[in-house]
Design an enzyme around this catalytic site. Structure first.
Site, PDB file in Angstrom:
ATOM      1  N   ASP A 237       0.853  -1.179   0.000  1.00  0.00           N
ATOM      2  CA  ASP A 237       0.000   0.000   0.000  1.00  0.00           C
ATOM      3  C   ASP A 237       0.892   1.234   0.000  1.00  0.00           C
ATOM      4  OD1 ASP A 237      -2.345   1.665   0.185  1.00  0.00           O
ATOM      5  OD2 ASP A 237      -3.350   0.016   1.205  1.00  0.00           O
ATOM      6  N   ASP A 260       4.058   2.927  -4.145  1.00  0.00           N
ATOM      7  CA  ASP A 260       3.077   3.485  -5.071  1.00  0.00           C
ATOM      8  C   ASP A 260       3.059   2.575  -6.298  1.00  0.00           C
ATOM      9  OD1 ASP A 260       1.610   4.854  -6.945  1.00  0.00           O
ATOM     10  OD2 ASP A 260       2.660   6.771  -6.692  1.00  0.00           O
ATOM     11  N   LYS A 294     -17.479  11.871 -10.791  1.00  0.00           N
ATOM     12  CA  LYS A 294     -17.945  13.147 -11.336  1.00  0.00           C
ATOM     13  C   LYS A 294     -18.694  12.852 -12.625  1.00  0.00           C
ATOM     14  CE  LYS A 294     -17.265  17.432  -9.818  1.00  0.00           C
ATOM     15  NZ  LYS A 294     -17.493  17.790  -8.394  1.00  0.00           N
ATOM     16  N   ALA A 297     -19.538  15.468 -17.899  1.00  0.00           N
ATOM     17  CA  ALA A 297     -19.507  16.882 -18.300  1.00  0.00           C
ATOM     18  C   ALA A 297     -18.606  17.711 -17.396  1.00  0.00           C
ATOM     19  CB  ALA A 297     -20.922  17.462 -18.294  1.00  0.00           C
ATOM     20  N   ASN A 298     -18.376  17.225 -16.170  1.00  0.00           N
ATOM     21  CA  ASN A 298     -17.533  17.935 -15.204  1.00  0.00           C
ATOM     22  C   ASN A 298     -16.200  17.240 -14.958  1.00  0.00           C
ATOM     23  OD1 ASN A 298     -19.666  19.808 -14.749  1.00  0.00           O
ATOM     24  ND2 ASN A 298     -20.618  18.349 -13.343  1.00  0.00           N
ATOM     25  N   ASN A 346     -22.368   3.066 -14.163  1.00  0.00           N
ATOM     26  CA  ASN A 346     -22.926   3.734 -12.991  1.00  0.00           C
ATOM     27  C   ASN A 346     -22.835   5.237 -13.191  1.00  0.00           C
ATOM     28  OD1 ASN A 346     -24.206   3.650 -10.537  1.00  0.00           O
ATOM     29  ND2 ASN A 346     -22.365   3.343  -9.327  1.00  0.00           N
ATOM     30  N   TYR A 352     -14.281   5.386 -13.477  1.00  0.00           N
ATOM     31  CA  TYR A 352     -14.174   4.148 -12.693  1.00  0.00           C
ATOM     32  C   TYR A 352     -14.677   2.949 -13.513  1.00  0.00           C
ATOM     33  CZ  TYR A 352     -14.802   0.963  -8.706  1.00  0.00           C
ATOM     34  OH  TYR A 352     -14.742  -0.097  -7.843  1.00  0.00           O
ATOM     35  N   THR A 387     -18.643  -1.122   3.076  1.00  0.00           N
ATOM     36  CA  THR A 387     -17.311  -0.626   3.407  1.00  0.00           C
ATOM     37  C   THR A 387     -17.408   0.826   3.858  1.00  0.00           C
ATOM     38  OG1 THR A 387     -16.877   0.175   1.159  1.00  0.00           O
ATOM     39  CG2 THR A 387     -16.276  -2.125   1.638  1.00  0.00           C
TER      40      THR A 387
END
Length: 446
Positions: A237, A260, A294, A297-298, A346, A352, A387
Site C-alpha cells: 500500500d 506506489d 464526477k 460533463a464535469n 454507474n 471508474y 465498506t
C-alpha cells in the site's frame, strides 16, 4: 458497516411488523467458518447422465448425505441439477420439473447448482438453444429463491469432465458458505488442470501471495482470508497508509511493502521483495483501486487519469513484469478486483467504470499468456459491499443499492475475499479468463 434495517427485521417485533407489511426481510446469510459443515442438510443430485453418477459418488466421498431422489417434506441443503447432455429444449422439462418439486423443501441458505455445457457455434441449433436455456432458467430461479438460498451454475467447456478437479472445486465453493453473496452466476471450467488440496481448510498452504491496497477494507480482509487458508503474505500500500499496513501485516504474520503501484518499476519492486523474503511469488492479487466520481460533463484530467493509472494501467505494468520473471510460479495465479460498475455502468463513474471494464478485458486477453506459464488469471466483480466507502453514499441511495439484488442486502468484504481465495487456489487451475460477480444478483438483468 452495519445494516441496521436487516438487523431490525430479523428479530422480535421488527420481524413481525416487516412480515405483516410485506417489507423486505433480508436473511442472515450462512458464511464460511473453519470446521463448519459444507451444507446443512441432504444433497439431492438430479440427472440421469454419467456425470450425475460421478458427481453423486464424489459427494458421497465428502461424507455428505446424498440422495438421487428427494424425499417429500425433508429439509434439503442443496439441489444439484446435472444437465450436461441436453440436446433439445424439450430435454429440460423432466429434470427441471423434478427440481421444482423439491424447491419448497430447501432449508435456509440452501444451494441450487446446475452443471451443464456452454452453447457454441459448432452446436446444432437445438443443442445451443437447450444449453443457453439453462442460463436463463438458472438466473431466473435464483431470483425466486428465498431465505438466503442461492442458485449458481458450472459450465463444462470442451471436453472437461464432471469429475475434473476444478469442477469439483467450483462445486464445493458454490455449496459452501464461501459463496454466500454469489448468486445467479455461472463459472466456466475450461480445462482439466488443477489439483485438489490435501487439506480443504488450508488450500493455500505453502503459497506466497501479494495483495495490493491491503491497509484497509476489502484489501485487509483479503489478507486475513488468504492467511487463514495458509498463504504467506506480502502486503502493499502507499507510504501514507504505512501504519495501517504494518498493523495488518503483523496480524497475518506477513511483510509490508510501502509502494506506489503506479511507479514504472512497481512490478520489479514487488518481485524483489517477495523473492528476497520468501524465495518466489505464487499469487498476485490486484486489489488497489480508487474512485474520483464526477459526471462526465464535469470530468477533468486529474480525476480521469488518476483512476485509470491506479485501477488498470498499474495492473498491466505489474503483470508484464511478473510474467517475464522466472520467480513467478511455477503455477502462477493472478486475481484482479473489477466491479459490477464495469459491467452495467454507474452514473457519475465513467472513469471508474472504464477502468474496471478495462480490468475485465485485460483478464480475458491475458489468460492465454498466463496459461502458457501454467497459471491462471481471473477477476472478481463486487457489487454493493459494506465498506467505509459505501457508508458515505447518501442514505436513500444506499438503501436502494442494498436492496436491489436477490438477497436484498449488501455484501461484506469477506464475500469478496472468499471468492479471491478460491480463484487463487490450485484447485481452480482449470478456471481461466473468468469474471465472477459477487453481487447478490442484480434484480434487473443478470
Amino acid at each position: 458497516m452495519t445494516d441496521k434495517y436487516a438487523q431490525l427485521v430479523n428479530q422480535g417485533l421488527g420481524k413481525n411488523v416487516a412480515k405483516k407489511l410485506g417489507l423486505p426481510q433480508p436473511a442472515v446469510l450462512r458464511r464460511y467458518e473453519p470446521g463448519q459443515p459444507l451444507v446443512t442438510g441432504p444433497v439431492v443430485v438430479l440427472g440421469e447422465t454419467a456425470a450425475a453418477d460421478k458427481l453423486a459418488a464424489e459427494l458421497l466421498s465428502w461424507d455428505l448425505d446424498v440422495r438421487r431422489h428427494a424425499v417429500p417434506r425433508e429439509k434439503l441443503g442443496a439441489i444439484i441439477l446435472v444437465l450436461d447432455e441436453v440436446a433439445h429444449p424439450r430435454d429440460l422439462e423432466k429434470p427441471v420439473l423434478a427440481a421444482a418439486g423439491s424447491l419448497r423443501d430447501l432449508g435456509p441458505c440452501a444451494r441450487v447448482v446446475t452443471v451443464s455445457r456452454p452453447s457454441g457455434e459448432t452446436d446444432t441449433p437445438a443443442a445451443a438453444a437447450a444449453r443457453q436455456g439453462v442460463d436463463g432458467f438458472l438466473r431466473s430461479l435464483a431470483k425466486e429463491l428465498r431465505a438466503g438460498a442461492t442458485g449458481n451454475g458450472i459450465l463444462l467447456d470442451g471436453g472437461v469432465e464432471a469429475a475434473s478437479p476444478s469442477v469439483l472445486a467450483a462445486l464445493r465453493f458454490f455449496l459452501s458458505g464461501r459463496s454466500a453473496y454469489v448468486d445467479g452466476q455461472f463459472l466456466t471450467v475450461s480445462s482439466a488442470a488443477g489439483s485438489l488440496p490435501d487439506d480443504v481448510e488450508r488450500p493455500l498452504a505453502g503459497k506466497v501471495a501479494v495483495v495490493t491496497g491491503a491497509a484497509r477494507g476489502i484489501g485487509a480482509q483479503i489478507a486475513r482470508t488468504l492467511h487463514r487458508d495458509g498463504a504467506t503474505l506480502v502486503l502493499v500500500d502507499l507510504p501514507a497508509a504505512g501504519d495501517h499496513l504494518a498493523a495488518v501485516a503483523n496480524a497475518v504474520k506477513g511483510t509490508a511493502l510501502q509502494l506506489d503501484i503506479t511507479r514504472e518499476d512497481a512490478g520489479q519492486r514487488i518481485l524483489e521483495h517477495a523473492v528476497q523474503r520468501h524465495g518466489r511469488l505464487d499469487i498476485m492479487v490486484h486489489n488497489a483501486g480508487i474512485t474520483r466520481d464526477k459526471l462526465l460533463a464535469n470530468m477533468d484530467h486529474g480525476r480521469w487519469s488518476s483512476v485509470i493509472n491506479i485501477n488498470i494501467s498499474a495492473q498491466l505494468r505489474i503483470n508484464e513484469a511478473l510474467l517475464a520473471s522466472e520467480h513467478f510460479g511455477p503455477a502462477p495465479r493472478i486475481v484482479s478486483v473489477a466491479s459490477t460498475s464495469g459491467i452495467a455502468g454507474n452514473r457519475g463513474q465513467t472513469n471508474y467504470a472504464a477502468s474496471k471494464g478495462g480490468v475485465m478485458g485485460m483478464v480475458r486477453a491475458t489468460s492465454s499468456l498466463v496459461a502458457a506459464a501454467g497459471g491462471t488469471i481471473n477477476a472478481v466483480a463486487p457489487g454493493f459491499i459494506e465498506t467505509e466507502m459505501t457508508e458515505r453514499i447518501p442514505f436513500a441511495l444506499r438503501e436502494v443499492a442494498r436492496r436491489a439484488n436477490s438477497l436484498q442486502q449488501g455484501g461484506k468484504p469477506a464475500d469478496v475475499a472468499e471468492t479471491i481465495a478460491f480463484l487463487a487456489s490450485d484447485a481452480a487451475g482449470g478456471i481461466n479468463g473468468e469474471v465472477l460477480r459477487v453481487c447478490g444478483q442484480n434484480m434487473v438483468g443478470a
